[in-house]
Design an enzyme around this catalytic site. Structure first.
Site, short mmCIF file in Angstrom:
data_model
loop_
_atom_site.label_atom_id
_atom_site.label_comp_id
_atom_site.label_asym_id
_atom_site.label_seq_id
_atom_site.Cartn_x
_atom_site.Cartn_y
_atom_site.Cartn_z
N ASN A 190 0.82 -1.22 0.00
CA ASN A 190 0.00 0.00 0.00
C ASN A 190 0.85 1.26 0.00
OD1 ASN A 190 -2.30 1.57 0.15
ND2 ASN A 190 -2.78 1.07 2.29
N HIS A 236 -14.37 -5.14 12.22
CA HIS A 236 -14.06 -3.79 12.70
C HIS A 236 -15.32 -3.01 13.00
CE1 HIS A 236 -9.91 -3.40 10.48
NE2 HIS A 236 -9.96 -4.44 11.27
N ARG A 265 -12.94 -5.48 16.65
CA ARG A 265 -11.98 -4.42 16.94
C ARG A 265 -12.73 -3.11 17.07
NH1 ARG A 265 -7.40 -1.94 12.78
NH2 ARG A 265 -9.14 -0.56 12.28
N TYR A 324 -7.27 7.49 13.18
CA TYR A 324 -7.07 6.22 12.47
C TYR A 324 -8.25 5.27 12.70
CZ TYR A 324 -5.87 1.45 11.58
OH TYR A 324 -5.94 0.17 11.14
N ASP A 358 -6.57 -1.32 18.02
CA ASP A 358 -5.32 -1.08 17.30
C ASP A 358 -4.79 0.30 17.65
OD1 ASP A 358 -3.24 -0.92 15.52
OD2 ASP A 358 -4.43 -1.46 13.74
N HIS A 415 -1.93 1.38 16.57
CA HIS A 415 -1.20 1.78 15.36
C HIS A 415 0.15 2.42 15.69
CE1 HIS A 415 -1.50 2.47 10.91
NE2 HIS A 415 -2.30 1.43 11.05
N GLU A 423 -3.38 -4.26 19.86
CA GLU A 423 -2.54 -4.39 18.66
C GLU A 423 -1.60 -3.20 18.50
OE1 GLU A 423 -4.91 -4.96 15.13
OE2 GLU A 423 -3.39 -4.02 13.86
N GLU A 437 2.10 -6.42 11.66
CA GLU A 437 1.64 -6.17 10.29
C GLU A 437 2.70 -5.52 9.41
OE1 GLU A 437 -1.85 -3.81 11.35
OE2 GLU A 437 -0.94 -2.08 10.42
N ARG A 481 1.13 -10.94 13.90
CA ARG A 481 0.23 -10.45 12.85
C ARG A 481 0.90 -10.27 11.49
NH1 ARG A 481 -4.13 -8.46 12.86
NH2 ARG A 481 -3.48 -6.47 11.99
N HIS A 485 -2.52 -10.17 9.40
CA HIS A 485 -3.07 -8.87 9.02
C HIS A 485 -4.06 -9.07 7.87
CE1 HIS A 485 -2.06 -4.53 7.51
NE2 HIS A 485 -3.06 -4.51 8.36
N ASP A 543 -6.04 -3.59 1.83
CA ASP A 543 -4.94 -3.38 0.89
C ASP A 543 -4.10 -4.63 0.66
OD1 ASP A 543 -4.49 -1.74 3.63
OD2 ASP A 543 -2.58 -2.68 3.12
N GLU A 602 -8.03 -11.27 10.90
CA GLU A 602 -8.71 -9.97 10.71
C GLU A 602 -9.48 -10.02 9.39
OE1 GLU A 602 -5.99 -6.69 10.05
OE2 GLU A 602 -7.38 -5.27 10.97
N TRP A 658 2.08 7.37 12.12
CA TRP A 658 0.68 7.27 11.72
C TRP A 658 0.21 5.87 12.06
CZ3 TRP A 658 -1.91 4.08 8.08
CH2 TRP A 658 -3.31 4.33 8.02
O1 EZ4 Z 1 -3.10 0.65 8.55
O2 EZ4 Z 1 -3.21 -1.93 6.09
O3 EZ4 Z 1 -4.84 -3.56 11.40
N1 EZ4 Z 1 -4.90 -2.98 10.36
C1 EZ4 Z 1 -4.21 -1.89 10.03
C2 EZ4 Z 1 -4.34 -1.40 8.61
C3 EZ4 Z 1 -3.10 -0.67 8.10
C4 EZ4 Z 1 -3.09 -0.64 6.59
C5 EZ4 Z 1 -1.81 -0.01 6.04
O4 EZ4 Z 1 -1.73 -0.18 4.66
O5 EZ4 Z 1 -3.51 -1.36 10.86
O6 EZ4 Z 1 -5.46 -0.57 8.50
CO CO Z 2 -3.19 -2.71 12.54
#
Ligand code: EZ4
Ligand code: CO
Length: 405
Positions: free
Chosen positions: A37, A122, A147, A159, A212, A214, A238, A264, A285, A314, A318, A341, A405
């Protein structure tokens, strides 16, 4: 069986996907997913310029040797571009081996450890009420694990939330340059435990919940969050922190019994080796598409099994249906599989370009017995959707500092 041609397609049915097709002199072909991605064309160039010329005329049945040749032979090991390119080739070779044998790939791995694949969905929302409504909807659709993500009060575009977009696909495919989001750790940490408290108050403790982060926290902040979430009994937290320092996860562990998931962005077994052997995580993951394909995922799963770590691949939009199918074959086989997931099968355009061997029913995916990976790719249909430049967002603190991010 000799490799006669390798074609690399980059198309955007709803969103960008890179598809590898390996053709052989026996008429059997295989498909692999090489989608990274936001960096799709780098993988395409790596494949076309550096990998394809080395493999024409080679034996398509030599999956392990081809993997080693592309990994060790590059000298420049690891990294997302290299390992996603290797993954595309590796999946296509497994697909060919399955088709040649007339068997689904999971049979080549050793057969089934289970009859169906547990998934988590989700529930996102722009506020607590919307997130909880979506949680209720998923529970009614049979999901047993969900999630939870929610926009953070005082921050725009958090996010995992959809803002004005109708679904995940619209959100991730509608960008030209990287959008910028604002992050504030204090606002986040002060809000998230209350989201989980309200979810438990409303729906009880029968279903499992995850969240998550992130990778936006420091180890001690993550420890605080994991500790404060303990009453809400998460299945896992996560990506609480980035895993560049694998030792950092021990900090979180010291303070909390909330199970931890990460992986991931991992490309190889080396990215998770210390996390697994130190037993500082509970769920791994890694994704087949970004982590060297089925050959590499099987090795990671076996290492994880020795330390009671479960797999939870994961499963974002994408990764293409070929990558999701690779996960399904691994998940059905893997003795230490945890959960997959799952965010649906994509929009109309995707459904026309890819047919896949999966069906969803009441919290589980079912995998058909088609030979190989069981995915078909419609090249004519795909050619209607050319590549579109698209980036992941970036985050900044309120003073402008670039953040994770
Ligand atoms: O941000 O796949 O758990 N899932 C994630 C995803 C990632 C994207 C990045 O390309 O964290 O949404
Ligand atoms: Co994630």
């Amino acid at each position: 069986m000799k490799i006669t041609a390798i074609k690399v397609f980059v198309n955007s049915p709803d969103r960008n996907f890179v598809t590898v097709k390996i053709e052989t002199d026996e008429g059997i072909y295989g498909l692999g997913d090489a989608t990274l991605n936001g960096r799709e064309l780098a993988v395409v160039a790596y494949l076309e310029n550096h990998i394809v010329p080395c493999l024409i005329g080679k034996d398509a049945s030599q999956i392990e040797d081809t993997w080693q040749y592309l990994y060790k032979g590059a000298y420049w090991r690891r990294g997302p571009i290299t390992m996603t390119a290797i993954a595309g080739i590796d999946m296509a070779l497994w697909d060919i081996k399955g088709k040649a044998a007339g068997l689904p790939v999971y049979q080549l791995l050793g057969g089934k450890s289970r009859s169906k694949i547990k998934v988590y969905g989700h529930a996102n929302g722009n506020n607590v009420e919307e997130t909880l409504d979506n949680l209720g909807r998923l529970i009614s659709e049979g999901y047993q694990t969900i999630r939870l993500q929610c926009a953070i009060p005082g921050l725009q575009d958090s996010y995992g939330t959809l803002a004005d977009k109708k679904d995940y696909y619209a959100l991730q495919s509608s960008r030209s340059l990287p959008p910028e989001q604002v992050w504030d750790t204090k606002k986040y940490l002060n809000f998230i435990p209350s989201l989980f408290q309200k979810a438990r108050d409303k729906y009880g403790y029968d279903m499992d919940l995850t969240h998550d982060v992130h990778s936006r926290l420091t180890p001690i902040e993550a420890a605080r969050l994991a500790k404060e979430l303990e009453p809400y009994k998460l299945l896992f937290l996560e990506d609480a922190i980035p895993a560049e320092n694998q030792d950092d996860f021990l900090q979180i562990r010291k303070h909390s019994t909330t199970p931890l998931a990460v992986g991931e962005v991992f490309n190889t077994i080396w990215d998770c080796k210390d996390l697994i052997t130190s037993q500082s995580i509970d769920y791994l993951r890694s994704a087949a598409t970004h982590s060297g394909g089925i050959t590499s995922m099987r090795r990671q799963a076996d290492l994880a099994a020795l330390y009671k770590v479960k797999t939870a691949p994961h499963g974002p939009p994408d990764i293409s249906p070929i990558g999701h199918a690779a996960h399904a074959h691994l998940n059905i086989w893997c003795p230490n599989f945890g959960i997959q997931e799952f965010v649906g099968f994509g929009g109309d355009q995707m459904q026309k370009v890819f047919s896949h061997p999966l069906s969803y029913e009441a919290g589980y995916l079912h995998l058909s017995d088609l030979p190989g990976l069981g995915v078909a790719f419609n090249e004519d249909e795909a050619s209607k959707y050319p590549y579109m430049r698209s980036y992941l967002p970036v985050s900044r603190l309120e003073d402008g500092t670039l953040w994770d991010w």
